[in-house]
Design an enzyme around this catalytic site. Structure first.
Site, PDB file in Angstrom:
ATOM      1  N   LYS A  42       0.824  -1.203   0.000  1.00  0.00           N
ATOM      2  CA  LYS A  42       0.000   0.000   0.000  1.00  0.00           C
ATOM      3  C   LYS A  42       0.854   1.248   0.000  1.00  0.00           C
ATOM      4  O   LYS A  42       0.372   2.353  -0.182  1.00  0.00           O
ATOM      5  CB  LYS A  42      -0.881  -0.009   1.265  1.00  0.00           C
ATOM      6  CG  LYS A  42      -1.789  -1.213   1.350  1.00  0.00           C
ATOM      7  CD  LYS A  42      -2.457  -1.277   2.751  1.00  0.00           C
ATOM      8  CE  LYS A  42      -3.224  -2.576   2.864  1.00  0.00           C
ATOM      9  NZ  LYS A  42      -3.540  -2.880   4.277  1.00  0.00           N
ATOM     10  N   GLY A  43       2.159   1.057   0.250  1.00  0.00           N
ATOM     11  CA  GLY A  43       3.039   2.193   0.510  1.00  0.00           C
ATOM     12  C   GLY A  43       3.145   3.213  -0.606  1.00  0.00           C
ATOM     13  O   GLY A  43       3.366   4.399  -0.360  1.00  0.00           O
ATOM     14  N   GLU A 100       7.392   2.265  -6.497  1.00  0.00           N
ATOM     15  CA  GLU A 100       7.566   1.717  -5.151  1.00  0.00           C
ATOM     16  C   GLU A 100       7.799   2.874  -4.176  1.00  0.00           C
ATOM     17  O   GLU A 100       8.323   3.923  -4.563  1.00  0.00           O
ATOM     18  CB  GLU A 100       8.769   0.792  -5.230  1.00  0.00           C
ATOM     19  CG  GLU A 100       9.014  -0.324  -4.333  1.00  0.00           C
ATOM     20  CD  GLU A 100       8.103  -0.887  -3.321  1.00  0.00           C
ATOM     21  OE1 GLU A 100       7.108  -0.259  -2.917  1.00  0.00           O
ATOM     22  OE2 GLU A 100       8.427  -1.980  -2.863  1.00  0.00           O
ATOM     23  N   ASP A 101       7.431   2.670  -2.927  1.00  0.00           N
ATOM     24  CA  ASP A 101       7.644   3.729  -1.938  1.00  0.00           C
ATOM     25  C   ASP A 101       9.114   3.873  -1.559  1.00  0.00           C
ATOM     26  O   ASP A 101       9.656   4.971  -1.511  1.00  0.00           O
ATOM     27  CB  ASP A 101       6.776   3.492  -0.679  1.00  0.00           C
ATOM     28  CG  ASP A 101       6.936   2.104  -0.074  1.00  0.00           C
ATOM     29  OD1 ASP A 101       7.691   1.273  -0.627  1.00  0.00           O
ATOM     30  OD2 ASP A 101       6.292   1.836   0.952  1.00  0.00           O
ATOM     31  N   ASP A 104      15.160  -0.587   0.040  1.00  0.00           N
ATOM     32  CA  ASP A 104      15.965  -0.734   1.251  1.00  0.00           C
ATOM     33  C   ASP A 104      17.016  -1.804   0.957  1.00  0.00           C
ATOM     34  O   ASP A 104      18.053  -1.502   0.361  1.00  0.00           O
ATOM     35  CB  ASP A 104      14.977  -1.113   2.362  1.00  0.00           C
ATOM     36  CG  ASP A 104      15.587  -1.209   3.729  1.00  0.00           C
ATOM     37  OD1 ASP A 104      16.640  -0.603   3.953  1.00  0.00           O
ATOM     38  OD2 ASP A 104      15.001  -1.885   4.605  1.00  0.00           O
ATOM     39  N   LYS A 132      17.404   3.877   0.346  1.00  0.00           N
ATOM     40  CA  LYS A 132      18.388   3.766   1.433  1.00  0.00           C
ATOM     41  C   LYS A 132      19.569   2.972   0.898  1.00  0.00           C
ATOM     42  O   LYS A 132      19.657   1.760   1.085  1.00  0.00           O
ATOM     43  CB  LYS A 132      17.766   3.000   2.607  1.00  0.00           C
ATOM     44  CG  LYS A 132      16.729   3.746   3.391  1.00  0.00           C
ATOM     45  CD  LYS A 132      16.505   3.026   4.719  1.00  0.00           C
ATOM     46  CE  LYS A 132      15.062   2.849   4.998  1.00  0.00           C
ATOM     47  NZ  LYS A 132      14.803   2.030   6.190  1.00  0.00           N
ATOM     48  N   PHE A 153      14.366   4.187   9.908  1.00  0.00           N
ATOM     49  CA  PHE A 153      13.034   3.702   9.547  1.00  0.00           C
ATOM     50  C   PHE A 153      12.103   4.903   9.474  1.00  0.00           C
ATOM     51  O   PHE A 153      11.959   5.654  10.438  1.00  0.00           O
ATOM     52  CB  PHE A 153      12.525   2.673  10.563  1.00  0.00           C
ATOM     53  CG  PHE A 153      11.337   1.934  10.043  1.00  0.00           C
ATOM     54  CD1 PHE A 153      11.500   0.830   9.212  1.00  0.00           C
ATOM     55  CD2 PHE A 153      10.045   2.349  10.343  1.00  0.00           C
ATOM     56  CE1 PHE A 153      10.393   0.153   8.701  1.00  0.00           C
ATOM     57  CE2 PHE A 153       8.938   1.680   9.835  1.00  0.00           C
ATOM     58  CZ  PHE A 153       9.115   0.579   9.016  1.00  0.00           C
ATOM     59  N   VAL A 154      11.480   5.070   8.319  1.00  0.00           N
ATOM     60  CA  VAL A 154      10.661   6.268   8.106  1.00  0.00           C
ATOM     61  C   VAL A 154       9.188   5.908   7.903  1.00  0.00           C
ATOM     62  O   VAL A 154       8.871   4.807   7.432  1.00  0.00           O
ATOM     63  CB  VAL A 154      11.174   7.103   6.899  1.00  0.00           C
ATOM     64  CG1 VAL A 154      12.534   7.699   7.203  1.00  0.00           C
ATOM     65  CG2 VAL A 154      11.225   6.277   5.613  1.00  0.00           C
ATOM     66  N   ASP A 160       4.240   3.087   6.315  1.00  0.00           N
ATOM     67  CA  ASP A 160       3.603   2.806   7.606  1.00  0.00           C
ATOM     68  C   ASP A 160       4.565   2.155   8.588  1.00  0.00           C
ATOM     69  O   ASP A 160       5.642   1.678   8.230  1.00  0.00           O
ATOM     70  CB  ASP A 160       2.439   1.838   7.401  1.00  0.00           C
ATOM     71  CG  ASP A 160       2.934   0.412   7.119  1.00  0.00           C
ATOM     72  OD1 ASP A 160       3.839   0.265   6.259  1.00  0.00           O
ATOM     73  OD2 ASP A 160       2.449  -0.530   7.757  1.00  0.00           O
ATOM     74  N   ARG A 166       0.454   6.156   7.564  1.00  0.00           N
ATOM     75  CA  ARG A 166       0.528   6.339   6.105  1.00  0.00           C
ATOM     76  C   ARG A 166      -0.015   7.707   5.687  1.00  0.00           C
ATOM     77  O   ARG A 166       0.350   8.239   4.650  1.00  0.00           O
ATOM     78  CB  ARG A 166      -0.317   5.275   5.391  1.00  0.00           C
ATOM     79  CG  ARG A 166       0.196   3.873   5.523  1.00  0.00           C
ATOM     80  CD  ARG A 166      -0.559   2.980   4.553  1.00  0.00           C
ATOM     81  NE  ARG A 166      -0.404   1.568   4.865  1.00  0.00           N
ATOM     82  CZ  ARG A 166       0.630   0.827   4.516  1.00  0.00           C
ATOM     83  NH1 ARG A 166       1.623   1.361   3.853  1.00  0.00           N
ATOM     84  NH2 ARG A 166       0.690  -0.451   4.817  1.00  0.00           N
TER      85      ARG A 166
END
Ligand code: 5GP
Length: 178
Positions: A42-43, A100-101, A104, A132, A153-154, A160, A166
């Protein structure tokens, strides 16, 4: 473990300016073409919806979504990627932009790129809001990148923690409380 939001890492203004810049690049690349924009649920929802509204009318946009398993209530990747919802669209012979959000370790994006390539699209590019780079475990092509961020971590703007935050209009760092 208790968590709290720290100061803003990327504010609304910077987000919107960068989204607009990326939309300009994408518009130039796909001018006069049909583009299937694939969001990873959902990001990526907030980023995708802002991005497509900024695209030039000369790009014919269709949207579709995939959902993959997330971290659940942890802030570390399990490295296991599971498709929860697949595309409704046949992408064979189509120009596809995967949105994509955050990238990582790179495992999720690498998996999705491999999966979509096997479906024989005409072209496949990736667009990631946050990167990242220090945490990368596998190399993965990022064609459009919003921001490189440190190893924190954001949350916010679609991202979320355990389903929360979110809706925040900016990107915040999540800190653990002693
Ligand atoms: P990767 O497979 O590249 O390690 O992780 C990709 C996914 O992990 C992202 O789609 C996102 O769901 C989650 N993720 C990675 N880092 C963060 C982060 O800092 N905040 C949040 N909210 N999710 C993250």
């Amino acid at each position: 473990m208790n968590y709290r939001l720290s100061d803003i890492l990327i504010d609304e203004g910077r987000l919107h300016r960068r989204v607009k810049e990326i939309a300009e690049e994408v518009s130039r690349e796909y001018q006069g073409k049909e583009l299937i924009v694939v969001g990873v649920l959902k990001g990526a929802v907030l980023f995708l919806s802002d991005l497509i509204r900024e695209l030039d009318v000369g790009v014919c946009v269709k949207i579709d979504f995939m959902a993959v398993s997330s971290y659940g209530a942890s802030t570390k990747s399990s490295g296991v990627v599971r498709i929860v919802k697949d595309l409704d669209t046949d992408i064979k012979g189509k120009d596809v932009l995967l949105v994509e959000d955050i990238v990582d370790s790179g495992l999720t994006l690498a998996y999705l790129v491999k999966l979509l390539r096997e479906r024989d699209p005409k072209s496949l590019k990736t667009c990631v809001l946050l990167d990242k780079p220090d945490r990368r475990q596998v190399q993965v092509p990022v064609d459009y990148r919003g921001f490189s961020i440190p190893d924190e971590f954001v949350v916010g703007y679609g991202l979320d923690y355990a389903g929360l935050w979110r809706n925040l209009p900016a990107i915040f760092v999540l800190r653990t409380e002693a």
